[in-house]
Design a protein around this motif. Structure first.
Motif, PDB file in Angstrom:
ATOM      1  N   UNK A   1     -21.261  -0.289  -7.272  1.00  0.00           N
ATOM      2  CA  UNK A   1     -20.456   0.403  -8.286  1.00  0.00           C
ATOM      3  C   UNK A   1     -19.809   1.628  -7.644  1.00  0.00           C
ATOM      4  N   UNK A   2     -18.484   1.702  -7.771  1.00  0.00           N
ATOM      5  CA  UNK A   2     -17.724   2.819  -7.208  1.00  0.00           C
ATOM      6  C   UNK A   2     -17.291   3.741  -8.349  1.00  0.00           C
ATOM      7  N   UNK A   3     -17.694   5.001  -8.275  1.00  0.00           N
ATOM      8  CA  UNK A   3     -17.261   5.986  -9.278  1.00  0.00           C
ATOM      9  C   UNK A   3     -16.036   6.701  -8.724  1.00  0.00           C
ATOM     10  N   UNK A   4     -14.872   6.418  -9.314  1.00  0.00           N
ATOM     11  CA  UNK A   4     -13.644   7.048  -8.813  1.00  0.00           C
ATOM     12  C   UNK A   4     -13.477   8.412  -9.475  1.00  0.00           C
ATOM     13  N   UNK A   5     -14.350   9.325  -9.095  1.00  0.00           N
ATOM     14  CA  UNK A   5     -14.401  10.637  -9.756  1.00  0.00           C
ATOM     15  C   UNK A   5     -13.361  11.610  -9.209  1.00  0.00           C
ATOM     16  N   UNK A   6     -12.765  11.280  -8.057  1.00  0.00           N
ATOM     17  CA  UNK A   6     -11.691  12.089  -7.448  1.00  0.00           C
ATOM     18  C   UNK A   6     -12.084  13.570  -7.364  1.00  0.00           C
TER      19      UNK A   6
ATOM     20  N   UNK B   1     -19.571  10.386 -17.684  1.00  0.00           N
ATOM     21  CA  UNK B   1     -20.326   9.650 -16.676  1.00  0.00           C
ATOM     22  C   UNK B   1     -21.134   8.494 -17.274  1.00  0.00           C
ATOM     23  N   UNK B   2     -21.216   8.432 -18.600  1.00  0.00           N
ATOM     24  CA  UNK B   2     -21.817   7.259 -19.242  1.00  0.00           C
ATOM     25  C   UNK B   2     -21.104   5.975 -18.813  1.00  0.00           C
ATOM     26  N   UNK B   3     -19.819   6.081 -18.509  1.00  0.00           N
ATOM     27  CA  UNK B   3     -19.063   4.907 -18.059  1.00  0.00           C
ATOM     28  C   UNK B   3     -19.685   4.329 -16.786  1.00  0.00           C
TER      29      UNK B   3
ATOM     30  N   UNK C   1     -21.115  19.009  -4.942  1.00  0.00           N
ATOM     31  CA  UNK C   1     -22.551  18.705  -5.091  1.00  0.00           C
ATOM     32  C   UNK C   1     -22.851  18.249  -6.517  1.00  0.00           C
ATOM     33  N   UNK C   2     -22.368  19.003  -7.470  1.00  0.00           N
ATOM     34  CA  UNK C   2     -22.625  18.693  -8.877  1.00  0.00           C
ATOM     35  C   UNK C   2     -22.069  17.321  -9.244  1.00  0.00           C
ATOM     36  N   UNK C   3     -20.812  17.080  -8.872  1.00  0.00           N
ATOM     37  CA  UNK C   3     -20.173  15.823  -9.290  1.00  0.00           C
ATOM     38  C   UNK C   3     -20.770  14.615  -8.572  1.00  0.00           C
ATOM     39  N   UNK C   4     -21.083  14.769  -7.288  1.00  0.00           N
ATOM     40  CA  UNK C   4     -21.644  13.622  -6.564  1.00  0.00           C
ATOM     41  C   UNK C   4     -23.076  13.324  -7.009  1.00  0.00           C
ATOM     42  N   UNK C   5     -23.856  14.354  -7.233  1.00  0.00           N
ATOM     43  CA  UNK C   5     -25.213  14.111  -7.750  1.00  0.00           C
ATOM     44  C   UNK C   5     -25.142  13.419  -9.114  1.00  0.00           C
ATOM     45  N   UNK C   6     -24.193  13.864  -9.933  1.00  0.00           N
ATOM     46  CA  UNK C   6     -24.012  13.263 -11.260  1.00  0.00           C
ATOM     47  C   UNK C   6     -23.693  11.767 -11.139  1.00  0.00           C
ATOM     48  N   UNK C   7     -22.784  11.426 -10.243  1.00  0.00           N
ATOM     49  CA  UNK C   7     -22.405  10.013 -10.059  1.00  0.00           C
ATOM     50  C   UNK C   7     -23.573   9.190  -9.527  1.00  0.00           C
ATOM     51  N   UNK C   8     -24.272   9.716  -8.533  1.00  0.00           N
ATOM     52  CA  UNK C   8     -25.359   8.942  -7.929  1.00  0.00           C
ATOM     53  C   UNK C   8     -26.533   8.820  -8.891  1.00  0.00           C
ATOM     54  N   UNK C   9     -26.809   9.877  -9.655  1.00  0.00           N
ATOM     55  CA  UNK C   9     -27.872   9.793 -10.665  1.00  0.00           C
ATOM     56  C   UNK C   9     -27.517   8.752 -11.734  1.00  0.00           C
ATOM     57  N   UNK C  10     -26.214   8.583 -11.969  1.00  0.00           N
ATOM     58  CA  UNK C  10     -25.769   7.598 -12.966  1.00  0.00           C
ATOM     59  C   UNK C  10     -25.781   6.180 -12.410  1.00  0.00           C
ATOM     60  N   UNK C  11     -26.044   6.044 -11.103  1.00  0.00           N
ATOM     61  CA  UNK C  11     -26.169   4.708 -10.531  1.00  0.00           C
ATOM     62  C   UNK C  11     -25.033   4.281  -9.621  1.00  0.00           C
ATOM     63  N   UNK C  12     -24.079   5.170  -9.370  1.00  0.00           N
ATOM     64  CA  UNK C  12     -22.977   4.809  -8.468  1.00  0.00           C
ATOM     65  C   UNK C  12     -23.501   4.616  -7.045  1.00  0.00           C
ATOM     66  N   UNK C  13     -22.917   3.651  -6.347  1.00  0.00           N
ATOM     67  CA  UNK C  13     -23.243   3.426  -4.935  1.00  0.00           C
ATOM     68  C   UNK C  13     -22.241   4.121  -4.023  1.00  0.00           C
ATOM     69  N   UNK C  14     -21.050   4.335  -4.542  1.00  0.00           N
ATOM     70  CA  UNK C  14     -19.962   5.001  -3.810  1.00  0.00           C
ATOM     71  C   UNK C  14     -19.300   5.965  -4.796  1.00  0.00           C
TER      72      UNK C  14
END
Lengths: 211, 211
Positions: free
Chosen positions: B56-61, B41-43, B67-80
């Motif tokens: 910024x879109x995190x294509x985490x699929x 998620x540093x990326x 909950x865990x993955x979306x919180x991780x992305x949003x905490x990292x600064x993703x908007x989507x």
């Protein structure tokens, strides 16, 4: 029957430390999806470095870009990598091709697959088929493991089972699904004494109600 | 119509460098699945740090553990962040809940969804729906973009389109799918002159055959 220890929602050092505590009772070590997505493929590399003689499973949950992702996992030292059964078949074909080239294995995660998809997947004779109740489904259902009585893969293909498995649900699963691999996460990692819990799973499998 | 630049199969510094080259022609920047799985998620964090004013879109699929993955992305600064339409609905519910809590957005990737699943997904009124021909499908089909004439989401929901999109296929898509977001990867990133290619996409959208 083999025990696959699933490591999720922790840091890489925590995951290696947990695996060290229980290594003598488990056969395979899974680097969980959350570790890969949070820390990248270094999570797989470091686990293989710590446990060169264990089977390391990279739960990468590939659903596209299979050649790239599977090569990445195998180059990092994974012995098994996972692909979603709900993927386009061309993705599963590609993961099987890469695994064949590396002499490693594919685990097909059956999460949310339809009966029709499952019948199509039967053609992958060399894959491991993982009957999977997901974390989100467990939270919704309260980790009930009912409704796991049958699988078209049991007896036909190598079967793994995952999702909220406890000592008591394992007794049940040994009678019904008869899996070759039982994937255990929080019942070991969140136990007060993980090494004792892992030893109980091993004891049950060796001398318990199953075989 | 917005242009989402998809960055895949490169290092984080390469991805930031590519985004810098074309930033003035693109609206949204996608940190591709391959970057997240390779580097974690540093990326996402580093892309947001480099482009605080871009979406910024995190294509985490995500397909479990939403909950865990979306919180991780949003905490990292993703908007989507993206979730797979083939997931159990409880997983999509969870991703919507987290996005609502953070005031961010969910993109539902329609890859390999059945018609029945698509009809069920219509209920997520606040999501973006991504019509997606995957990398593996493109390799199989030779990146043909045929068969994309209709979508139950067009005109009803916010639609994105992804998979081997070129200037000429975009002309077609503007007439049929009428997407709000067009996701372009290699047609920009692998062009001889990426900034020129991105400018051509922008020019086509602003003054081209569509609107």
């Amino acid at each position: 029957m083999k025990i696959q220890l699933a490591l999720d929602r922790m840091t890489i050092p925590e995951a290696v430390g947990m695996a060290e505590k229980v290594a003598q009772s488990v056969d395979w070590i899974e680097v969980g999806t959350s570790l890969i997505k949070e820390f990248g493929v270094d999570s797989v590399k470091e686990m293989k470095r710590a446990f060169p003689d264990k089977v390391i499973v990279a739960d990468i949950k590939t659903i596209d870009n299979a050649r790239y992702e599977f090569e990445m996992c195998f180059e990092a030292g994974a012995d098994v990598a996972t692909v979603m059964g709900v993927s386009p078949l061309v993705t599963i074909d590609a993961s099987m091709e890469v695994a064949g080239r590396y002499g490693r294995m594919v685990m097909i995660d059956l999460l949310n697959t339809s009966e029709e998809q499952q019948r199509e997947l039967l053609k992958y004779k060399d894959a491991i088929f993982c009957e999977h109740v997901s974390k989100d489904q467990q939270e919704e259902m309260g980790a009930k493991n009912q409704g796991r009585g049958s699988s078209i893969f049991s007896g036909e293909r190598m079967v793994a089972v995952a999702g909220g498995i406890t000592l008591s649900s394992l007794v049940q699963l040994q009678r019904t699904l008869k899996p070759e691999v039982v994937i255990v996460g929080s019942a070991i990692t969140k136990a007060e004494n993980p090494s004792e819990s892992a030893a109980q799973f091993k004891e049950l499998i060796l001398h318990g109600e199953g075989k």
